[in-house]
Design a protein around this motif. Structure first.
Motif: not given
Length: 187
Positions: A69-96
């Protein structure tokens, strides 16, 4: 309101800004697995070697999945996005991943309209190309938010309700999230 929205509203009121979705962190998954294996071994010592073997196999799969997953997401880490509620903070912190723009979810209609308008303006000004929702968000709400904008949407199932229940369920939940995030954020 439907029952799912009522649950989320009550959940938000009781827990404020805390994200209790701790299973979305591979580190927390490992802590939970170790605790389960230890507890089962204490309750059922005759099978403790099996519990340890299962834990070792799970740990190896989890480490490999996390690296993938770290490899898969490496190139998109800086991309902005929208969520309706922030329920995956642990995931986004883990994968920066970037912190999301959050649409006000449980608001009165007039405040909701203001929130949607402000979020639409942010989507344009920040050049956002991805909106994440989940099963609790009505499709019409997503449609209103992105109408006329060049934006992809993806439904993230943080509970894994759409995944088969087996020994790989928690790891498959992480994989599914990683793939959906990568698909939506990749341009």
């Amino acid at each position: 309101h439907n029952a799912n929205n009522d649950f989320h509203k009550q959940y938000d009121e009781n827990h404020g800004n805390k994200d209790l979705h701790i299973w979305l962190s591979p580190q927390n998954m490992l802590i939970m697995a170790k605790t389960i294996a230890k507890t089962l071994s204490e309750i059922d010592p005759r099978n403790s070697l099996m519990y340890q073997s299962n834990l070792d196999q799970f740990t190896a799969r989890l480490i490999k999945t996390t690296q993938n997953i770290e490899t898969e997401l490496a190139s998109i880490k800086t991309q902005p996005y929208v969520v309706f509620h922030n329920s995956w903070q642990y995931f986004l912190q883990q994968f920066k991943l970037q912190k999301p723009t959050i649409v006000g979810f449980h608001e009165e209609l007039s405040a909701g309209i203001k929130s949607i308008k402000a979020t639409r303006n942010e989507i344009v000004s920040k050049n956002i190309h991805c909106v994440f929702s989940d099963a609790s968000i009505k499709a019409v709400r997503v449609d209103v938010l992105i109408e006329g904008l060049n934006v992809k949407t993806e439904n993230i199932d943080i509970l894994g309700l759409g995944l088969p229940l087996d020994k790989n369920s928690s790891i498959n939940l992480l994989k599914d999230m990683g793939q959906k995030i990568n698909n939506c954020l990749s341009q």
